[in-house]
Write an enzyme that holds these catalytic residues in place. Structure first.
Site, PDB file in Angstrom:
ATOM      1  N   TRP A   1       0.666  -1.257  -0.016  1.00  0.00           N
ATOM      2  CA  TRP A   1      -0.066  -0.202  -0.270  1.00  0.00           C
ATOM      3  C   TRP A   1       0.840   1.380  -0.108  1.00  0.00           C
ATOM      4  O   TRP A   1       0.570   2.208  -0.743  1.00  0.00           O
ATOM      5  CB  TRP A   1      -0.935   0.028   1.090  1.00  0.00           C
TER       6      TRP A   1
ATOM      7  N   ASP B   1      -1.792   6.823   6.185  1.00  0.00           N
ATOM      8  CA  ASP B   1      -2.566   6.261   5.661  1.00  0.00           C
ATOM      9  C   ASP B   1      -3.096   5.137   6.786  1.00  0.00           C
ATOM     10  O   ASP B   1      -2.280   4.237   6.953  1.00  0.00           O
ATOM     11  CB  ASP B   1      -2.637   5.509   4.610  1.00  0.00           C
TER      12      ASP B   1
ATOM     13  N   LYS C   1     -12.856  -1.328   7.118  1.00  0.00           N
ATOM     14  CA  LYS C   1     -12.255  -2.313   7.913  1.00  0.00           C
ATOM     15  C   LYS C   1     -12.347  -2.027   9.264  1.00  0.00           C
ATOM     16  O   LYS C   1     -12.779  -3.090   9.945  1.00  0.00           O
ATOM     17  CB  LYS C   1     -10.668  -2.059   7.705  1.00  0.00           C
TER      18      LYS C   1
END
Length: 363
Positions: free
Chosen positions: A102, A172, A196
Site C-alpha cells: 500500500w 494512511d 475495515k
C-alpha cells in the site's frame, strides 16, 4: 442464522449490534416514512447524521479543534493522488516511507503528480518490519512525510510513529484507525477507507490540519481539492449518505465499548490467542512479520516450509468449519487472519482452537 467467523481483510466485519440497528431503521429512518438512502443530503435529518458522525470521531480520537474532518469518496487510492495534487507545490517533494504494497501504491501515484522520494524502505527485508527512525532520511524540500501505519498484506504495524520537525506527517490508517489511542496532533493529516474498522466501503475519512488546506491549488478540479470539501462540511456533492450513517453507528458502538483505550486492550487480547498458537506450535506455524512489528489487525503466517498444499488444505477445512477470509493475499500467498475491531473474541478463540486441531491432524 449462523454468523460466519469473518476474518476478511476488507470489506470486513461490522459489529452485529450495528447491523441489527441499521436493519431496524432501514425502511423507516426515525419515523420519516422513508429510508435514509432516500432522503436529500441537504435535509436537516441527514445534516444531523453527518455532524454527529464528525462529532463522535472528534471525541473518540481527541481531535484538536484546528483539524477538519472530511467524509470523501474514492477510498485511500484516491487519496494517493489527492495528497500530492494538493500539497506538492513547485520545488517541493513528497517523502514516502516504503513498508509494503500500500505504501508502494501511494509512491507510484505520487510520481505521476510530481517529485516523490523514498525516505526509507524495508524492501530488502521483504517488508516484514517497519524502519527505525535512524533509517529515515527526509529531504530538505519535503512538503510532507507519508507512511502507512499498518500494512494489511504483510501484517506489519507501527507501534510508535516517527516525528519530523520540518515536514508534516501524513498517515494512511485505513486498516488500523480507531484500534488504539493515538496523538492526532503529531500528524498533519490522517486518512482511512472505512471498510475495515469504520463501517462499510464507500466513504473515506480524512482528518487534516486546517492550515494545510486553507487554500488548495486552483489548478486542480474542485472535487479533488481539500478546501472544497472543508468549506462545504463534506456536503459539496451528494455524499455516500448510508455509509456515513453506518460510520456513525460504529462510532457509537466504539464509545459504548469504552473508547479506544478499552478497544486496544480487547484487540491485544484477541490477537494474542492466535499469535500464541503460532509461537507455541514448534515451527508448524511460522509468523511472517518481525515479532516487534506484528500487526494487531492482520495476522500473517505460513505453515512449515511454506507448504502450499498443506496451506490449501488449511483453507479448505477452515471454510468447511465456518471460517471466512483466511487465505493470504494473492501477491504473497500464505495465510492471514484480519482481526479488526468488530471481529469478536469468540471468533479468535475458535480460530485458535481450529489451528491447534489442524496441527494435531497434520503433524
Amino acid at each position: 442464522m449462523t454468523r460466519a467467523y469473518n476474518f476478511n481483510a476488507g470489506p470486513a466485519a461490522i459489529p452485529l449490534e450495528v447491523l441489527e440497528q441499521a436493519q431496524a431503521q432501514f425502511i423507516d429512518y426515525e419515523g420519516a416514512g422513508m429510508a435514509l438512502m432516500e432522503m436529500s443530503h441537504r435535509s436537516a435529518t441527514y445534516e444531523k447524521v453527518n455532524q454527529e458522525a464528525q462529532d463522535l470521531l472528534r471525541e473518540l480520537m481527541n481531535i484538536p479543534d484546528n483539524y477538519k474532518i472530511l467524509f470523501l469518496q474514492g477510498g485511500a487510492s484516491t487519496q494517493f493522488a489527492m495528497i500530492p495534487m494538493n500539497f506538492l507545490s513547485e520545488g517541493k517533494a513528497g517523502a514516502y516511507i516504503d513498508t509494503g504494497a500500500w505504501a508502494g501504491k501511494a509512491i507510484k501515484e505520487a510520481k505521476v503528480i510530481g517529485e516523490a522520494v523514498v525516505a526509507a524502505s524495508t524492501k530488502e527485508d521483504s517488508y516484514m518490519r517497519t524502519p527505525k527512525a535512524s533509517e529515515i532520511v527526509v529531504p530538505e524540500n519535503a512538503a510532507y512525510v507519508h507512511l502507512t501505519s499498518n500494512e494489511t498484506i504483510g501484517g506489519v504495524q507501527y507501534k510508535t510513529f516517527p516525528e519530523f520537525a520540518n515536514a508534516p506527517l501524513i498517515a494512511d490508517m485505513s486498516s488500523d484507525i480507531l484500534s488504539r489511542p493515538i496523538d492526532v496532533s503529531k500528524f498533519g493529516m490522517i486518512y482511512a477507507g472505512a471498510q475495515k474498522n469504520l463501517g462499510p466501503s464507500g466513504v473515506t475519512v480524512v482528518i487534516v490540519r486546517e492550515d494545510l488546506i486553507a487554500e488548495s491549488p486552483k489548478t486542480i478540479p474542485a472535487m479533488l481539492r481539500y478546501d472544497t470539501h472543508a468549506k462545504a462540511n463534506s456536503l459539496y456533492n451528494t455524499p455516500p449518505s448510508f455509509a456515513v450513517y453506518m460510520v456513525g453507528l460504529v462510532l457509537k458502538w466504539i464509545k459504548g465499548k469504552g473508547g479506544l483505550a478499552a478497544l486496544e486492550q480487547y484487540n491485544l487480547e484477541k490477537t494474542a490467542l492466535i499469535y500464541n498458537v503460532i509461537d507455541e506450535s514448534n515451527g508448524f506455524y511460522v509468523g511472517c512479520a518481525n515479532q516487534e512489528d506484528r500487526s494487531t489487525m492482520n495476522i500473517t503466517f505460513r505453515i512449515k516450509d511454506k507448504d502450499e498444499e498443506l496451506e490449501k488444505k488449511f483453507i479448505k477445512e477452515s471454510e468447511a468449519a465456518g471460517f471466512v477470509g483466511l487465505k493470504g493475499h494473492r501477491d504473497v500467498g500464505g495465510l492471514r487472519a484480519s482481526t479488526y475491531n468488530a471481529v469478536p473474541l469468540e471468533s479468535c478463540a475458535a480460530l485458535a482452537q481450529f489451528m491447534k486441531e489442524f496441527q494435531q491432524r497434520n503433524s
